[in-house]
Design a protein around this motif. Structure first.
Motif, PDB file in Angstrom:
ATOM      1  N   CYS A  82      35.787 -63.892 -40.774  1.00 44.25           N
ATOM      2  CA  CYS A  82      37.151 -64.339 -41.392  1.00 44.25           C
ATOM      3  C   CYS A  82      38.319 -63.612 -40.087  1.00 44.25           C
ATOM      4  N   ALA A  83      39.293 -65.008 -40.987  1.00 45.01           N
ATOM      5  CA  ALA A  83      40.327 -64.728 -39.227  1.00 45.01           C
ATOM      6  C   ALA A  83      41.195 -63.669 -39.228  1.00 45.01           C
ATOM      7  N   ARG A  84      41.292 -62.138 -40.413  1.00 40.41           N
ATOM      8  CA  ARG A  84      41.400 -61.319 -40.014  1.00 40.41           C
ATOM      9  C   ARG A  84      41.391 -60.732 -38.533  1.00 40.41           C
ATOM     10  N   GLU A  85      39.784 -60.788 -39.179  1.00 40.00           N
ATOM     11  CA  GLU A  85      38.730 -59.429 -38.064  1.00 40.00           C
ATOM     12  C   GLU A  85      38.748 -60.094 -35.951  1.00 40.00           C
ATOM     13  N   ARG A  86      38.895 -61.355 -36.668  1.00 38.73           N
ATOM     14  CA  ARG A  86      39.092 -61.932 -34.945  1.00 38.73           C
ATOM     15  C   ARG A  86      40.307 -61.945 -34.277  1.00 38.73           C
ATOM     16  N   TYR A  87      41.249 -62.389 -34.836  1.00 40.73           N
ATOM     17  CA  TYR A  87      42.437 -61.358 -35.307  1.00 40.73           C
ATOM     18  C   TYR A  87      42.059 -59.822 -34.538  1.00 40.73           C
ATOM     19  N   LEU A  88      41.987 -59.562 -34.713  1.00 43.10           N
ATOM     20  CA  LEU A  88      41.843 -57.596 -34.574  1.00 43.10           C
ATOM     21  C   LEU A  88      40.568 -57.625 -33.738  1.00 43.10           C
ATOM     22  N   THR A  89      39.899 -58.358 -33.447  1.00 37.72           N
ATOM     23  CA  THR A  89      38.988 -58.127 -32.492  1.00 37.72           C
ATOM     24  C   THR A  89      39.387 -57.972 -30.992  1.00 37.72           C
ATOM     25  N   PHE A  90      40.262 -59.388 -31.236  1.00 36.42           N
ATOM     26  CA  PHE A  90      41.776 -59.972 -29.715  1.00 36.42           C
ATOM     27  C   PHE A  90      41.739 -58.351 -29.519  1.00 36.42           C
ATOM     28  N   LYS A  91      42.609 -58.116 -30.502  1.00 33.78           N
ATOM     29  CA  LYS A  91      43.424 -56.970 -30.521  1.00 33.78           C
ATOM     30  C   LYS A  91      42.921 -55.572 -29.649  1.00 33.78           C
ATOM     31  N   ALA A  92      41.934 -55.744 -29.877  1.00 31.40           N
ATOM     32  CA  ALA A  92      41.051 -54.492 -29.905  1.00 31.40           C
ATOM     33  C   ALA A  92      40.348 -54.281 -28.432  1.00 31.40           C
ATOM     34  N   LEU A  93      40.439 -55.955 -28.060  1.00 28.89           N
ATOM     35  CA  LEU A  93      40.283 -55.992 -26.972  1.00 28.89           C
ATOM     36  C   LEU A  93      40.751 -56.208 -25.453  1.00 28.89           C
ATOM     37  N   ASN A  94      42.348 -56.588 -26.173  1.00 30.93           N
ATOM     38  CA  ASN A  94      43.203 -56.850 -24.963  1.00 30.93           C
ATOM     39  C   ASN A  94      43.747 -54.913 -25.061  1.00 30.93           C
ATOM     40  N   GLN A  95      44.054 -54.660 -24.248  1.00 35.47           N
ATOM     41  CA  GLN A  95      43.954 -53.233 -23.561  1.00 35.47           C
ATOM     42  C   GLN A  95      45.515 -53.178 -23.175  1.00 35.47           C
ATOM     43  N   SER A  96      46.014 -54.269 -22.505  1.00 36.62           N
ATOM     44  CA  SER A  96      47.397 -54.361 -22.033  1.00 36.62           C
ATOM     45  C   SER A  96      48.168 -54.906 -22.700  1.00 36.62           C
ATOM     46  N   ASN A  97      49.612 -54.838 -22.894  1.00 34.05           N
ATOM     47  CA  ASN A  97      49.986 -55.469 -23.955  1.00 34.05           C
ATOM     48  C   ASN A  97      50.395 -56.675 -23.603  1.00 34.05           C
ATOM     49  N   THR A  98      49.895 -57.526 -22.584  1.00 32.33           N
ATOM     50  CA  THR A  98      49.868 -59.099 -22.215  1.00 32.33           C
ATOM     51  C   THR A  98      49.325 -59.932 -23.513  1.00 32.33           C
ATOM     52  N   PRO A  99      50.001 -61.228 -23.111  1.00 28.47           N
ATOM     53  CA  PRO A  99      49.124 -61.811 -24.419  1.00 28.47           C
ATOM     54  C   PRO A  99      47.469 -62.426 -24.234  1.00 28.47           C
ATOM     55  N   LEU A 100      47.577 -61.873 -22.906  1.00 26.76           N
ATOM     56  CA  LEU A 100      46.180 -62.456 -22.262  1.00 26.76           C
ATOM     57  C   LEU A 100      44.934 -60.958 -22.094  1.00 26.76           C
ATOM     58  N   VAL A 101      43.504 -61.267 -22.164  1.00 33.93           N
ATOM     59  CA  VAL A 101      42.505 -60.822 -22.573  1.00 33.93           C
ATOM     60  C   VAL A 101      41.933 -60.767 -20.915  1.00 33.93           C
ATOM     61  N   SER A 102      42.116 -60.148 -20.293  1.00 32.25           N
ATOM     62  CA  SER A 102      41.309 -60.286 -19.208  1.00 32.25           C
ATOM     63  C   SER A 102      39.831 -59.901 -18.638  1.00 32.25           C
ATOM     64  N   LEU A 103      39.416 -59.705 -17.517  1.00 31.71           N
ATOM     65  CA  LEU A 103      37.717 -60.413 -18.125  1.00 31.71           C
ATOM     66  C   LEU A 103      37.313 -58.574 -18.316  1.00 31.71           C
ATOM     67  N   LYS A 104      38.200 -58.181 -17.580  1.00 31.84           N
ATOM     68  CA  LYS A 104      37.992 -56.721 -17.221  1.00 31.84           C
ATOM     69  C   LYS A 104      38.299 -56.420 -18.571  1.00 31.84           C
ATOM     70  N   ASP A 105      39.348 -57.047 -19.488  1.00 35.73           N
ATOM     71  CA  ASP A 105      38.918 -56.342 -21.336  1.00 35.73           C
ATOM     72  C   ASP A 105      37.568 -56.946 -21.711  1.00 35.73           C
ATOM     73  N   PHE A 106      37.275 -57.973 -21.333  1.00 37.68           N
ATOM     74  CA  PHE A 106      36.455 -58.913 -21.669  1.00 37.68           C
ATOM     75  C   PHE A 106      35.253 -58.475 -21.767  1.00 37.68           C
ATOM     76  N   TYR A 107      34.685 -57.758 -20.485  1.00 40.83           N
ATOM     77  CA  TYR A 107      33.865 -56.729 -20.847  1.00 40.83           C
ATOM     78  C   TYR A 107      33.080 -56.645 -21.643  1.00 40.83           C
ATOM     79  N   ASN A 108      34.202 -55.048 -22.188  1.00 39.14           N
ATOM     80  CA  ASN A 108      34.119 -55.031 -23.597  1.00 39.14           C
ATOM     81  C   ASN A 108      33.603 -55.808 -25.021  1.00 39.14           C
ATOM     82  N   PHE A 109      33.440 -56.805 -25.132  1.00 42.46           N
ATOM     83  CA  PHE A 109      32.984 -57.792 -25.755  1.00 42.46           C
ATOM     84  C   PHE A 109      32.383 -57.397 -26.511  1.00 42.46           C
ATOM     85  N   TYR A 110      30.608 -57.090 -26.280  1.00 43.00           N
ATOM     86  CA  TYR A 110      29.799 -56.506 -26.714  1.00 43.00           C
ATOM     87  C   TYR A 110      30.245 -55.302 -28.185  1.00 43.00           C
TER      88      TYR A 110
END
Lengths: 814, 814
Positions: free
Chosen positions: B374-402
């Motif tokens: 659901c939409a809420r979880e998508r956003y939370l996943t995005f926030k959990a991935l995003n380690q920096s405070n920028t609005p973008l998820v960098s490759l380094k953060d994206f490595y934690n996807f799984y």
């Protein structure tokens, strides 16, 4: 040199106010410089009095004190090596005498032989092996004699330990109690002139376990007992499931009256216990399976849970605990050795030079620690220890003592082969051999393989014919000739000594020799020696050299052999206990046709009956698996260890005695399971460890043990000879003089020596735990420091003259 | 926000010369600021065209391109998760359609059910289970039908892979060949109207192995095959010793004519092979032991070498190889996932902002990757991935996807219990419960233990009496009441949902329910349901909770369960193959009184004869262990796996067929030995691993899996709702709105969310190999860089439209 002596002088003046002035003449006499081509020089003649010597105004007294210090340091180092705790360290001169008496190989041999005598007595006692039966008087007297020897040993030990320490040393106390009981029983036997039920004989093992030579067995036993708690937990889980399934099985299958296995709850439990060993497997299922095919589900589920899951879990838990204990043991051994080295070091430094040990003192130590070592090796050991170029060995260097002291030193030859000195023609012939047999390894292996197949085919063709042909078969001669030629070539190529120093060559040699003996046997038709011909297939073992993995496996096997042997001995000790108990209770209960009322009657039936004109023998041989004497008991126990069909033995004995006999068999099963699991865990651990090690060090393929190189210059050697000549100790310097002569002959200024020893498990562990070891050391030294105030009561003094520090006494025993 | 957009603008202008101008209106429309209390802000509305979009002048085309990119990125991530090699990546739109068709659960289910249908056919074919026998027409038609479905599946796969890749994919090719053979055979059967010897039926397993759901089985098989080379080496060693001992045994014991075990070399070999399994142990020794007691030495030496040394060596080698493979597998999986993430990342970044993925694109990816989220979880996943405070998820953060995408998010409640909202009085009652049952754990356990002992004693007293009393025993009612009360208390205390979410409580509940059903059965005297009463002892399982080690064991067991199940399935597949072969050759050969010529005749004898006035049944049930249909074969094979007395089955069959039948049984023994050794190695490895892990992390005792905490502010939520409303995709935002409502209700400015998932083996491995993983990554990226020139042909573009790069194609299959 002069500089370093100048540095020392003020230290002597300020610190040493009693002893140094008197020992000054000696110092002056021996104060010579010994130049060293490395730029440094070794001071081999610093005989200032020991730091602890505080009551000696005469030179001989100082010398005597030094000798005492050497001896105590050597004892510390021995204790470190043998993992003897320091609280058993001899505390005074009387104790020292007893210690020295109780610590030599003659005494150890006496210990071992009395223990063995006691154990072997059971061959001749009551249910004796027929050929070895002795009268009650004879064996009881022998026993009393052996026990008195043990009393003597124990009194020596008490003298050395002192009464206080003696009664606090658990193992010794247990031994004393057992000794007491045995004594009384032996006397009772002598008085009554008949043997009573003597289960306590099972305790005789403790005399063997306590022997100095059985240290490995003690360690194994300790390890087994330490692995017990988690083992018991899982064992309870196993039994718990067994009870649940027994109740279930009883409810499910007891309505079927043709099923004898689940008729009562007790039967149900016993049969499920046996099922755990799979010993009765398809049979126990069959009656219910015949009635309803789905009943197999019960058994499949039971076996899957118990046998395939929980039993493996047991192995996993033991394996894990074992590894953990192994590591902790290694750590404590390492730290113990380190402490021993520290103790020894403190006894060897002087007040004048607290920063290290001079060669003179080091040599004094080795005189006590390794009396057989020659002067050359002592000096080489000292040089190998000394990492810096100063004439003193610092504590940091001294920590390597145990690694270095075992090295065997050999001058490195510049010439490759033993025949280099021979005349030119002979040299070329021998030289030709070396590449020849190196290249022919493959062809040799082919010959062995062909020989192997030949033997196989020959045996296969020989269906029940005459095994021992009158004529020697030509194949035998051909192969033997090939092996003989190969052996000859190799021996001449390498020289006999070097040839036989390799285990593989020794093996080849033995096999060829055996084949030759077999040939002789056949040729001269010597019937009693035909067994040698029978051993011919063992030649096939040579094929092992073909593959590297096999060589590795065999090498590992040889490395593990001492440990495996000690595990085997541990198992035998358990066997002995159970054999004695079994003999006391079950001797003579099983005989042919004994168990006709039991379910296993068939296996014990032994009838010859005539059908038509043929005699049909119905032979159930199980009556042979009895407890009638100790040898039979051992075979029976081995059969129980192998587990298959063990319930037949159990049921046979049970039907002749009571239900409770089953307990004996079940407990034996569990005990062997523990020991076997530990053996499996040990083999697993050792091989996995070695394989990991090989994987880590793949670069250094040929691994010839530990090698160290040291160079000695001629001046050094001459200096040492001088020193020895002047010192009071009568040391043989002929080897050193030979070196000087050799150097003169070849016009060399220095000789290179190689120190070699084989790699031990400890070396491997050192390498594996490299990083952790540093942590342990730091932790250890922190602990030492925090306990330093306690220890100051005996800082670096001769302990023979002072009370033991509290810290040392608080260490635990066994 | 404004600043970051300003930073972006020049980039758009310089790099994106084709797409961005057209997508500008959308950008303008959506360009809003979304303030974030953390100080940063998430840019959720950057819809610039993908970096690879090079042919799109219209907005819808750009949107379409983005959708394609999302989908391909999702496919990449799925491939990474499933360990599908990238060379099977769909290459164009047609392939994509086929890929999507072949990658959904309906298709997987079809695959699985056809495979199962084919396997189950052997229940009804020629030597059929009596109840399930079908006419030849029926089962041949069914088979043809199933095979046609497989053809369809394969053609879909070909469409997706393309012919080139298809014929290079080994597993698929093998499957095709087997399919072809099966097809021909099925038609032959239909034409001839009779079954011929169809050993190829054993190959049907491959259809099951190839199923998507059987990935674990494939991995196991691969692991088994990889462990084979060292295994075979040691096996040869084993056989080699066996041959040597067989020759020796033949020479030693064949002169003894009463010894049937060593009469010929073949007998000698077979009996030593059986002795290796200990199956004939004391028996094989007995004739020679009876003649000469010392002959036991031969057997003891043989068993010590073969059984206790080499067999353990086998385990050690397999264990070691297994560990090594496990680690390498983990490494390759990890790196494969990493590569997948890199591929996906390249597809999601824009030319304008190459440094990261914006939420809009991330959300697009998740729409394809996890449609149910659901939409809420998508956003939370995005926030959990995003380690920096920028609005973008960098490759380094994206490595934690799984690691992050599997988390289940839940708002952290400030209130502890579900009944906090209830009126005051009710609240206090429930509140009282919680400590009450926490404190009463011990008393409950006592009750269970008493109950256990009660059942045991009751069963013991019930020797053969009436199992099912007419009256319900009072003990039953008492204990059930106690359990019922406990259950009620716990349920009310925790609330039904939370109560049942714990496995242990669920177990308690099931046991109590069963007991209750048993009570009803007894009370109303319903005979057919008596089996429930029989299950009563299972209540004792509750005692497990008593000890921590048992809980750990059981927890580990549950963790291992999927893997164990897959290993079991692997074993079943081997069983199936052997069962088919056994049925084809040995169906109907074994029957009562069949094997009177063999040495095992007794086990097959089945006679009723009258002695006096009693009928004595001599029942050797072994004729039941036959290969008459597939179910019987499975039971027989299980008996062979358990090994005990397997030679009776072997000899029975052999006496009815030829000597060569022994090969079947021996090969089966070796195969099960391999599989069993691997199962043991697996259990060992898993437990030792977990115990090590527990030892390392002793501080964090209660281990509830992976937990992540994230806070979202109200503004963020509102902003996302806005975004969703304006975007074209119809997403359900009701959950988000609920959050806003809740926040309004409690007057909170932000809500804390907890993401939870259970710990997997992979997480444990990550922690264990922590240090090495960094090395692997570095090594991997170095390799990547060195191969970069090759890869540039498909840098970050949509692969559906471009040829696959060479590098990706060169990766190996299976």
């Amino acid at each position: 040199m002069a500089v370093s002596m100048d540095d020392d002088v003020p230290l002597i003046l300020t610190l040493d106010d009693s002893g140094s002035s008197t020992s000054a003449p000696l110092d002056d006499l021996e104060r010579e410089e010994l130049p060293n081509e490395n730029g440094g020089s070794y001071d081999v003649n610093d005989a200032s009095s020991p730091a602890a010597g505080d009551c000696c105004a005469q030179q001989s007294s100082a010398q005597h004190n030094w000798e005492m210090n050497y001896q105590e340091a050597a004892i510390y180092l021995q204790e470190g090596e043998n993992n003897d705790k320091f609280f058993t360290h001899p505390k005074n001169a009387k104790a020292l005498a007893a210690y020295l008496f109780a610590h030599n190989h003659l005494f150890y041999l006496m210990e071992l032989s009395t223990a063995l005598l006691l154990l072997l007595l059971s061959l001749c006692e009551a249910p004796a092996v027929p050929m070895l039966r002795l009268g009650i008087y004879v064996h009881a007297t022998l026993e009393l004699f052996a026990l008195i020897v043990v009393v003597f040993e124990l009194s020596m030990k008490m003298r050395w330990l002192g009464f206080q320490t003696f009664i606090r040393h658990k193992r010794t106390m247990v031994k004393t109690c057992v000794l007491f009981v045995q004594f009384i029983e032996a006397i009772v036997v002598l008085v009554r002139q008949t043997s009573h039920v003597r289960i306590t004989r099972a305790l005789r093992c403790i005399f063997l376990v306590d022997c100095r030579y059985c240290g490995a067995v003690r360690r194994n036993l300790r390890q087994i007992f330490q692995s017990l708690p988690p083992f018991i937990d899982i064992l309870l889980l196993l039994l718990f499931f067994m009870v649940i399934f027994a109740i279930l099985g009883f409810y499910l299958f007891s309505p079927n009256h043709s099923d004898p296995y689940f008729s009562t709850l007790e039967n149900s439990l016993v049969n499920l216990f046996v099922l755990l060993t799979t010993s009765n497997f398809p049979d126990v299922m069959m009656p219910s399976y015949a009635r309803n095919p789905w009943s197999c589900v019960f058994f499949i589920v039971y076996l899957s849970i118990e046998l395939y899951f929980i039993m493996n879990l047991l192995l996993a838990v033991v394996f894990d605990t074992f590894n953990d204990i192994e590591k902790r043991k290694f750590k404590s051994l390492l730290l113990h050795k380190r402490t021993a080295i520290q103790h020894a070091y403190r006894l060897l430094i002087t007040k004048q030079r607290p920063s290290g040990i001079s060669f003179k003192h080091f040599e004094g130590l080795l005189r006590f620690y390794k009396p057989r070592m020659c002067a050359r090796e002592r000096y080489l050991t000292f040089k190998a220890l000394n990492q810096s170029n100063t004439p003193l060995v610092s504590l940091k260097d001294f920590y390597n003592f145990y690694e270095v002291v075992g090295l065997k030193w050999k001058a490195k030859r510049n010439r490759e082969h033993w025949f280099d000195d021979l005349p030119r023609t002979a040299f070329l012939i021998f030289k030709g051999n070396v590449p020849c047999f190196n290249g022919s390894t493959y062809s040799t292996n082919t010959v062995v393989a062909v020989n192997g197949i030949w033997i196989l085919v020959e045996t296969f063709m020989l269906q029940g014919g005459n095994f021992f042909p009158r004529n020697v078969p030509w194949s035998y001669i051909v192969f033997l000739t090939i092996y003989g030629v190969e052996l000859l070539l190799k021996t001449t190529g390498l020289g006999p000594v070097e040839y036989l120093s390799s285990g593989w060559n020794l093996f080849d040699f033995a096999v060829t020799l055996f084949a030759f003996l077999g040939l002789l046997t056949l040729a001269f038709n010597m019937e009693p020696f035909y067994f040698i011909v029978v051993l011919r297939p063992l030649q096939l073992l040579r094929l092992f050299k073909l593959k590297k993995r096999y060589r590795n496996v065999l090498d590992t096997m040889f490395e593990l052999f001492p440990r495996m042997a000690s595990l085997g001995l541990t198992l035998l000790i358990f066997y002995y206990c159970f054999a004695i108990i079994g003999m006391e209770f079950f001797a003579g209960v099983v005989y042919p046709n004994c168990c006709n009322t039991s379910t296993v009657a068939d296996s014990y039936r032994w009838v010859n009956h005539t059908v038509g004109n043929k005699t049909v023998a119905e032979e159930g041989y199980y009556y042979l698996n009895n407890f009638d004497n100790i040898l039979n008991s051992f075979v029976t126990l081995f059969e129980l260890t192998v587990v298959n069909d063990w319930y037949i033995i159990m049921e046979g004995v049970t039907s002749q005695t009571t239900h409770w006999s089953r307990l004996y068999f079940m407990i034996f099963y569990i005990v062997t399971m523990v020991v076997m699991t530990i053996i499996v865990a040990f083999i697993l651990e050792a091989f996995v460890f070695r394989m990991n090690y090989t994987r880590k060090n793949q670069d250094s393929e040929e691994d010839n043990g530990i090698v160290l190189e040291k160079e000695i210059s001629k001046e050094e050697v001459v200096g040492i000879i001088e020193l020895y000549k002047r010192s009071s100790a009568a040391t043989d310097t002929s080897q050193l003089q030979k070196i000087v002569l050799q150097m003169d002959k070849y016009g060399q200024m220095s000789t290179l020596f190689l120190g070699r020893r084989s790699r031990t498990k400890s070396d491997l562990s050192m390498k594996m735990y490299e990083e952790e070891i540093q942590e342990w050391y730091e932790e250890h030294s922190r602990k030492e420091e925090s306990q330093a105030p306690l220890q100051e009561s005996a800082p670096a003094s001769n302990n023979f003259l002072k009370p033991l520090s509290l810290r040392q006494r608080s260490q635990t025993v066994i």
